[in-house]
Design an enzyme around this catalytic site. Structure first.
Site, PDB file in Angstrom:
ATOM      1  N   ILE A  21       0.828  -1.199   0.000  1.00  0.00           N
ATOM      2  CA  ILE A  21       0.000   0.000   0.000  1.00  0.00           C
ATOM      3  C   ILE A  21       0.864   1.251   0.000  1.00  0.00           C
ATOM      4  O   ILE A  21       0.524   2.253  -0.627  1.00  0.00           O
ATOM      5  CB  ILE A  21      -0.952  -0.023   1.212  1.00  0.00           C
ATOM      6  N   ASP A  43      16.539  -2.253   3.681  1.00  0.00           N
ATOM      7  CA  ASP A  43      16.401  -3.277   2.638  1.00  0.00           C
ATOM      8  C   ASP A  43      15.073  -3.207   1.899  1.00  0.00           C
ATOM      9  O   ASP A  43      14.755  -4.083   1.099  1.00  0.00           O
ATOM     10  CB  ASP A  43      16.620  -4.685   3.209  1.00  0.00           C
ATOM     11  N   ASP A  66      15.339   3.212  10.769  1.00  0.00           N
ATOM     12  CA  ASP A  66      14.395   2.572  11.680  1.00  0.00           C
ATOM     13  C   ASP A  66      13.586   3.675  12.350  1.00  0.00           C
ATOM     14  O   ASP A  66      14.048   4.332  13.284  1.00  0.00           O
ATOM     15  CB  ASP A  66      15.151   1.751  12.720  1.00  0.00           C
ATOM     16  N   ASN A  93       2.080   4.784   7.467  1.00  0.00           N
ATOM     17  CA  ASN A  93       1.660   3.548   6.817  1.00  0.00           C
ATOM     18  C   ASN A  93       2.457   2.338   7.284  1.00  0.00           C
ATOM     19  O   ASN A  93       1.976   1.210   7.189  1.00  0.00           O
ATOM     20  CB  ASN A  93       1.801   3.695   5.294  1.00  0.00           C
ATOM     21  N   TYR A 158      -2.021  -8.533  16.701  1.00  0.00           N
ATOM     22  CA  TYR A 158      -1.992  -7.581  15.591  1.00  0.00           C
ATOM     23  C   TYR A 158      -3.221  -6.676  15.648  1.00  0.00           C
ATOM     24  O   TYR A 158      -3.117  -5.448  15.522  1.00  0.00           O
ATOM     25  CB  TYR A 158      -1.949  -8.324  14.259  1.00  0.00           C
ATOM     26  N   LYS A 162      -3.618  -2.414  16.114  1.00  0.00           N
ATOM     27  CA  LYS A 162      -4.405  -1.547  15.249  1.00  0.00           C
ATOM     28  C   LYS A 162      -5.557  -0.885  16.007  1.00  0.00           C
ATOM     29  O   LYS A 162      -5.945   0.250  15.697  1.00  0.00           O
ATOM     30  CB  LYS A 162      -4.930  -2.344  14.044  1.00  0.00           C
ATOM     31  N   ILE A 191      -6.077  -6.901   1.478  1.00  0.00           N
ATOM     32  CA  ILE A 191      -5.549  -6.201   0.304  1.00  0.00           C
ATOM     33  C   ILE A 191      -4.536  -7.099  -0.400  1.00  0.00           C
ATOM     34  O   ILE A 191      -3.837  -7.893   0.229  1.00  0.00           O
ATOM     35  CB  ILE A 191      -4.896  -4.854   0.716  1.00  0.00           C
ATOM     36  N   THR A 193      -1.563  -7.789  -1.263  1.00  0.00           N
ATOM     37  CA  THR A 193      -0.140  -7.555  -1.007  1.00  0.00           C
ATOM     38  C   THR A 193       0.486  -8.868  -0.546  1.00  0.00           C
ATOM     39  O   THR A 193      -0.190  -9.896  -0.448  1.00  0.00           O
ATOM     40  CB  THR A 193       0.061  -6.486   0.080  1.00  0.00           C
TER      41      THR A 193
END
Length: 289
Positions: A21, A43, A66, A93, A158, A162, A191, A193
């Site tokens: 995204i 990276d 970072d 994001n 997770y 959020k 999504i 990804t």
């Protein structure tokens, strides 16, 4: 190629801007006239995304570091101001999705990694960016999730990170209005990804199938479909919108049961979109040092 002016003369930082995204947000914003700082881990392909934007006539620079550390968060904001003279938009994001597991089996390492990258990075970037956003009467848009609204099995931690972001952005919206700063959140559902494919993320094939069946539109969303909502919220078109949680989830947060199979064929077809995304499946899901 710049095709619009909805963000003309605006300067934006997009964290996690190299993949998924984030790549779509960077390219969409640049397409609409913004000057973009594409920020990510060393990276991540942030330099490639910035180069691809410039090849299309847009303006972008990359930043690697970072962002869960104060030093790198400060350096990122300073780079935007040094190169472009100001900061109008902060897009929080960046985030990680390292493990799928029942809570009794969920690793402490994965939990700590999410706290660091899903919460601390957004906290620090917002803290450091706000003095600059006060000057421009800018705005912050952070990434939430369907998981933060309804929870998600085998991903309870997770969803917890959020859920924090949902409350965090509401609090920011109330306290920062006195400085002319709007704060909103975009909550993606499934999504297309790296995170939502068994071959590139922590989900297995059964979970992927269930996820699509639970979405009324019967498919994953595209990164560009999510970026379109970020664009609206970042633009002056959303001048009366603050403290809002915009769900871009194909209806999954209001669905009951496996309704995806009933979706009309017109809903199941992904839109072609305008952006040439090259890194949508490159987002890391494993824990990185």
């Amino acid at each position: 190629m710049i095709t619009g002016n909805r963000l003309k003369d605006k300067v934006a930082i997009v964290t996690g801007g190299g993949t998924g995204i984030g790549e779509a947000i960077c390219k969409k914003f640049a397409q609409e006239g913004a000057r973009v700082v594409v920020a990510g881990f060393p990276d991540d392909p942030v330099a490639k995304v910035a180069k691809e934007i410039k090849e299309k006539g847009g303006t972008a620079i990359d930043f690697t570091g970072d962002l869960s550390t104060m030093a790198d968060a400060q350096s990122c904001v300073k780079l935007a101001v040094k190169e472009f003279g100001k900061l109008d938009i902060l897009i929080n994001n960046a985030g990680v999705f390292p493990e799928v597991n029942l809570l009794q089996d969920y690793s402490e390492e994965a939990f700590d990694y999410m706290i660091k990258n899903n919460l601390r990075s957004a906290f620090l970037m917002s803290k450091v960016a706000l003095p600059e956003l006060h000057k421009t009467k800018g705005n912050i848009i952070s990434a939430g999730s369907e998981a933060g609204k309804i929870g998600i099995a085998q991903n309870a931690p997770y969803g917890g990170t959020k859920g924090f972001m949902h409350a965090f952005i509401k609090g920011l919206a109330v306290e920062q209005a006195q400085f002319g700063v709007r704060c909103n959140l975009v909550g993606p559902g499934p999504i297309d990804t790296a995170w939502t494919h068994a071959s590139t993320g922590p989900m297995d094939s059964k979970m992927v199938k269930t996820m699509k069946e639970a979405t009324p539109m019967g498919r994953r969303g595209t990164p560009e479909e999510v970026a379109n909502v970020y664009l609206f919220l970042a633009s002056e078109e959303a001048s009366y919108v603050t403290g809002a949680l915009y769900m871009v989830d194909g209806g999954i947060t209001v669905a009951k049961g496996g309704v995806g199979g009933q979706a009309d064929s017109s809903m199941k077809d992904e839109p072609d979109g305008e952006l040439k995304l090259k890194h949508s499946k490159e987002g890391h899901t494993e824990i990185r040092e």
